[in-house]
Design an enzyme around this catalytic site. Structure first.
Site, PDB file in Angstrom:
ATOM      1  N   HIS A 173     -16.105 -13.626  46.835  1.00  0.00           N
ATOM      2  CA  HIS A 173     -14.818 -14.405  46.507  1.00  0.00           C
ATOM      3  C   HIS A 173     -14.966 -15.299  45.498  1.00  0.00           C
ATOM      4  O   HIS A 173     -14.629 -16.718  45.699  1.00  0.00           O
ATOM      5  CB  HIS A 173     -14.309 -14.947  47.763  1.00  0.00           C
ATOM      6  CG  HIS A 173     -12.643 -15.543  47.827  1.00  0.00           C
ATOM      7  ND1 HIS A 173     -12.031 -15.341  48.890  1.00  0.00           N
ATOM      8  CD2 HIS A 173     -12.009 -15.644  46.568  1.00  0.00           C
ATOM      9  CE1 HIS A 173     -10.847 -15.645  48.515  1.00  0.00           C
ATOM     10  NE2 HIS A 173     -10.727 -15.757  47.266  1.00  0.00           N
TER      11      HIS A 173
ATOM     12  N   ARG B  79      -6.349  -9.802  47.010  1.00  0.00           N
ATOM     13  CA  ARG B  79      -6.519 -10.055  48.135  1.00  0.00           C
ATOM     14  C   ARG B  79      -7.045  -8.887  49.171  1.00  0.00           C
ATOM     15  O   ARG B  79      -6.608  -7.834  48.929  1.00  0.00           O
ATOM     16  CB  ARG B  79      -4.852 -10.351  48.857  1.00  0.00           C
ATOM     17  CG  ARG B  79      -4.173 -11.722  48.561  1.00  0.00           C
ATOM     18  CD  ARG B  79      -4.832 -12.723  49.056  1.00  0.00           C
ATOM     19  NE  ARG B  79      -4.165 -14.079  48.762  1.00  0.00           N
ATOM     20  CZ  ARG B  79      -4.679 -14.841  47.899  1.00  0.00           C
ATOM     21  NH1 ARG B  79      -5.954 -14.450  47.122  1.00  0.00           N
ATOM     22  NH2 ARG B  79      -4.323 -16.052  47.490  1.00  0.00           N
TER      23      ARG B  79
END
Length: 311
Positions: free
Chosen positions: A274, A226
């Site tokens: 990502h 994260r």
């Protein structure tokens, strides 16, 4: 009565998932109504959910049995006070496999110093022989499903692997640490650090200036977990001072990462967009349908979120 399932995610996700969900429902012998628009919310039994969907108020869903998240991270929905039914997070075999491949690939990249070889194709015969994996310390912060799988894979390659979690865990072949003192030990030995913690109030900016200072000189940070786990300014300062060797980052506080962000141009930062792991519609649909089957049968749900812990 057939369960009514609202698919509450983007139109693109609906087109991606519809066929797989219908196939999984049929394979499980479940006759259900499935649609991104089921009409009155009080007639919905299950919500297949992406936290960025239009549904933010669950109060009208008076018949709701469970919310089944398509995302592994639930930090954007777990605190929703209108959500009073069980919430599950996505634990998908395809997602786990992808994360293991990303983490092991980049650990090996930094362990073998592949970046140096790629940057020095000038005809100079300069030899940089890496140590063996059994002489390299790797630490994984976070020993949930993804973290434990990555830790086991790295240990299987011969690395000296330590793992840290807030609560005690046991992973074969891995030195498992927990609590504040365990975190200090985990960081102090981390020549390569992999971040796979969930995002909670207790983990936001966990890798701050003080914790970065505890890493060995020249350590490498890999973050496929994260973005907000890292204090960006503290990370850049440590890289600029030479305290850190490199940072490979796949997740960020703002996504997409703005073009003007200093990570893009920094010589000691690798940005990946990502891609470390992605939920696969085929296998994720099987997970969603299995939880619907279990709920209809009165069985415990899989991957149930603990609201107090936040994951």
């Amino acid at each position: 009565m057939s369960p009514r399932i609202l698919f509450s995610a983007s139109e693109a996700k609906w087109h991606e998932y519809e066929g797989h969900l219908r196939h999984s429902l049929s394979a499980a012998g479940i006759t259900a109504e499935l649609s991104p628009d089921l009409g009155p919310p009080e007639e919905v039994d299950y919500v297949v959910y992406a936290p960025d969907s239009d549904v933010q108020d669950f109060t009208p869903f008076t018949r709701l049995k469970a919310v089944l998240s398509l995302w592994a991270g639930v930090e954007d929905v777990v605190g929703n006070t209108t959500l009073r039914v069980p919430l599950t997070r996505m634990v998908d075999s395809g997602l786990t496999e992808g994360m293991v491949e990303y983490a092991t690939g980049h650990v090996l990249r930094h362990h073998l110093n592949i970046d140096h070889a790629l940057a020095h194709q000038s005809g100079n015969w300069v030899r940089h022989v890496p140590p063996l994996a059994r002489h390299r310390h790797v630490t994984v912060l976070g020993l949930g499903v993804l973290g434990a799988a990555c830790a086991r894979a790295l240990a299987g390659l011969g690395f000296i692997v330590a793992g840290w979690s807030r609560t005690p865990r046991d992973v074969e072949g891995v030195t498992c640490l927990s609590g504040p003192e365990g975190l200090e030990q985990a960081l102090a030995r981390a020549e390569i650090l992999v971040l796979l913690l969930p995002l909670t109030p207790g983990t936001d900016s966990l890798l701050n200036a003080a914790h970065l200072d505890q890493l060995p000189p020249g350590a490498v940070v890999i973050n496929p977990g994260r973005g907000p786990l890292i204090d960006d300014e503290a990370l850049l300062a440590a890289l600029d001072r030479g305290d850190l060797g490199h940072a490979t980052l796949d997740v960020f506080r703002t996504e997409p990462l703005p073009p003007e962000h200093p990570f893009w141009a920094h010589p000691k930062v690798t940005v990946t967009p990502h891609i470390a792991s992605e939920t696969r519609a085929e296998t994720a649909s099987e997970v969603i349908v299995e939880n619907i089957r279990r709920c209809e049968a009165g069985l415990p749900l899989l991957h149930l979120v603990d609201r107090d812990l936040g994951y």
